[in-house]
Design a protein around this motif. Sequence first.
Motif, PDB file in Angstrom:
ATOM      1  N   ARG A 162      -9.711  12.098   8.914  1.00 56.84           N
ATOM      2  CA  ARG A 162      -9.244  12.156   9.885  1.00 56.84           C
ATOM      3  C   ARG A 162      -7.593  12.074   9.822  1.00 56.84           C
ATOM      4  N   GLN A 163      -7.286  11.006   8.817  1.00 52.42           N
ATOM      5  CA  GLN A 163      -6.345  10.042   8.493  1.00 52.42           C
ATOM      6  C   GLN A 163      -5.200  10.952   8.312  1.00 52.42           C
ATOM      7  N   GLU A 164      -5.539  12.162   6.838  1.00 45.76           N
ATOM      8  CA  GLU A 164      -4.926  13.448   6.705  1.00 45.76           C
ATOM      9  C   GLU A 164      -4.846  14.380   7.542  1.00 45.76           C
ATOM     10  N   GLU A 165      -5.096  14.772   8.709  1.00 45.30           N
ATOM     11  CA  GLU A 165      -5.340  15.084  10.058  1.00 45.30           C
ATOM     12  C   GLU A 165      -3.989  14.481  10.831  1.00 45.30           C
ATOM     13  N   LEU A 166      -4.140  13.254  11.314  1.00 45.97           N
ATOM     14  CA  LEU A 166      -3.515  12.481  11.588  1.00 45.97           C
ATOM     15  C   LEU A 166      -1.998  12.627  11.786  1.00 45.97           C
ATOM     16  N   PRO A 200     -18.578  13.467  19.709  1.00 43.49           N
ATOM     17  CA  PRO A 200     -17.606  13.855  21.346  1.00 43.49           C
ATOM     18  C   PRO A 200     -15.992  14.108  21.204  1.00 43.49           C
ATOM     19  N   CYS A 201     -15.787  14.001  22.471  1.00 44.14           N
ATOM     20  CA  CYS A 201     -14.804  14.014  22.460  1.00 44.14           C
ATOM     21  C   CYS A 201     -13.391  12.928  22.598  1.00 44.14           C
ATOM     22  N   VAL A 202     -14.306  11.895  22.616  1.00 46.93           N
ATOM     23  CA  VAL A 202     -14.193  10.643  23.428  1.00 46.93           C
ATOM     24  C   VAL A 202     -13.632  10.192  21.841  1.00 46.93           C
ATOM     25  N   TYR A 203     -14.867  10.090  21.098  1.00 45.38           N
ATOM     26  CA  TYR A 203     -15.088   9.624  19.526  1.00 45.38           C
ATOM     27  C   TYR A 203     -13.636  10.769  18.583  1.00 45.38           C
ATOM     28  N   MET A 204     -13.344  12.159  18.776  1.00 47.00           N
ATOM     29  CA  MET A 204     -12.400  12.644  18.393  1.00 47.00           C
ATOM     30  C   MET A 204     -11.437  11.885  18.593  1.00 47.00           C
ATOM     31  N   ALA A 205     -11.035  11.658  20.096  1.00 48.31           N
ATOM     32  CA  ALA A 205      -9.459  10.930  20.265  1.00 48.31           C
ATOM     33  C   ALA A 205      -9.715   9.076  19.553  1.00 48.31           C
ATOM     34  N   HIS A 206     -10.196   8.852  18.915  1.00 44.18           N
ATOM     35  CA  HIS A 206     -10.456   7.412  19.026  1.00 44.18           C
ATOM     36  C   HIS A 206     -10.268   7.600  17.116  1.00 44.18           C
ATOM     37  N   GLN A 207     -10.672   9.062  16.287  1.00 45.46           N
ATOM     38  CA  GLN A 207     -11.083   9.145  15.196  1.00 45.46           C
ATOM     39  C   GLN A 207      -9.496   9.713  14.996  1.00 45.46           C
ATOM     40  N   LEU A 208      -8.199  10.495  15.311  1.00 43.56           N
ATOM     41  CA  LEU A 208      -7.148  10.823  15.436  1.00 43.56           C
ATOM     42  C   LEU A 208      -6.663  10.231  15.740  1.00 43.56           C
ATOM     43  N   GLN A 209      -6.832   8.830  16.836  1.00 44.95           N
ATOM     44  CA  GLN A 209      -5.186   7.560  16.578  1.00 44.95           C
ATOM     45  C   GLN A 209      -4.464   8.337  17.890  1.00 44.95           C
ATOM     46  N   LEU A 210      -5.448   9.207  18.434  1.00 44.51           N
ATOM     47  CA  LEU A 210      -3.780   9.902  19.145  1.00 44.51           C
ATOM     48  C   LEU A 210      -3.796   8.664  20.369  1.00 44.51           C
ATOM     49  N   ASN A 211      -3.900   7.392  20.894  1.00 43.25           N
ATOM     50  CA  ASN A 211      -3.711   6.350  21.432  1.00 43.25           C
ATOM     51  C   ASN A 211      -2.125   6.578  20.576  1.00 43.25           C
ATOM     52  N   GLN A 254       0.932  -1.389   0.264  1.00 45.11           N
ATOM     53  CA  GLN A 254       0.043   0.176  -0.308  1.00 45.11           C
ATOM     54  C   GLN A 254       1.143   1.287  -0.169  1.00 45.11           C
ATOM     55  N   GLN A 255      -0.252   2.156  -0.312  1.00 45.36           N
ATOM     56  CA  GLN A 255       0.946   3.356  -0.530  1.00 45.36           C
ATOM     57  C   GLN A 255       0.770   3.867   0.948  1.00 45.36           C
ATOM     58  N   ALA A 256       1.514   4.691   1.486  1.00 44.23           N
ATOM     59  CA  ALA A 256       1.511   5.146   2.648  1.00 44.23           C
ATOM     60  C   ALA A 256       1.427   6.752   2.168  1.00 44.23           C
TER      61      ALA A 256
END
Length: 334
Positions: free
Chosen positions: A250-254, A287-298, A215-217
């Motif tokens: 969100r992938q591009e934002e990350l 919701p902020c919890v969903y935002m954290a997971h969408q941005l993959q902040l973990n 895959q192209q990253a």
Amino acid sequence: QTAALHRFQIDVQLNIMSFLSPQDLCHLGSTSCYWRAAVQDPLLWRYFLLRDLPFWTSVDWKSLPDVEVFDKAFSEVSDNALYDYMAVYKKSCPQSRRSLKSSRPRYGTVTSFLQSLVTQAEPRFAMFGPGLEELDDSLVQKMMTCPEILLVAGLPQRQIHGIGSGVTFQFHNNQKFNILTLYSTTSVERRKAREEQAVAVNKMFYQENSVVGNQQAVHYSVIDQVKKVCEVADGFIYVANAEAHKNHDRQEELARMLAMIDPALRPPNRPLLVLSCVSHTGVKRIPCVYMAHQLQLNLLRQPWMVQDTVAATLAGLLSGIEWLLEEASCKNAQ
């Protein structure tokens, strides 16, 4: 009164307890050994967790529930569940985090006293993100014109390694800090993009494609001027567009976020505050919890926090700034 509840079947007891607040449930658990065991029922606390977390206004790197909490049905786990949902709730709930913090005032007093003995330069934070440019209400403009919430302490005409010094604000405890706001386009381009509901070309980054497996990253790097800002920043403020009716990549934002906080520019422990921002209170938000997971902040290695914010009123902003100043101060002390 609690003894009378023993006459009900277990499912009826659980149904009654589901109408209690988590705080009242804990109080009930302190009345007897029976109720101490009953109130720890994982199904009950999973219900509380999934019910309440969309309404929590902040989450951080220590309290984010695992994504499996949302994906896995309760019937898929055994009685020895993968999660102690009561512990997850207590760890994640903002009220619990605040009470835990306030229960240790002595440490804060000592820290403040020691800091007062050392003259420190005001911390500098780089602020960027689509929420600065896409929202109908301007977060920066509101920050500049609301002295009752956040006081502008100066617009010094000096340079930091060739970069303008940004704006100095003063927190309610008289601590000063500096914010360098980074826009990806000019004000004319931003206005035109909002009017046409289009996406303007982001001039802060340049794209570098690479191949990972088959895959192209997509990989981004920051331009030289922005790189200088990243090298001198003590932390970062990412303003995310949290309006639910907008489209978000969100992938591009990350990818762009990772370019800004690249540990090659400076040590990787600088804190990141994510302002999950909407224009005004009437807009439905993610919701902020969903935002954290969408941005993959973990996936990030440094301390981070997501704070719900409203651009029109600055609601939530001070809570986020307070956390950021505390984290930056701890890192500088280390």
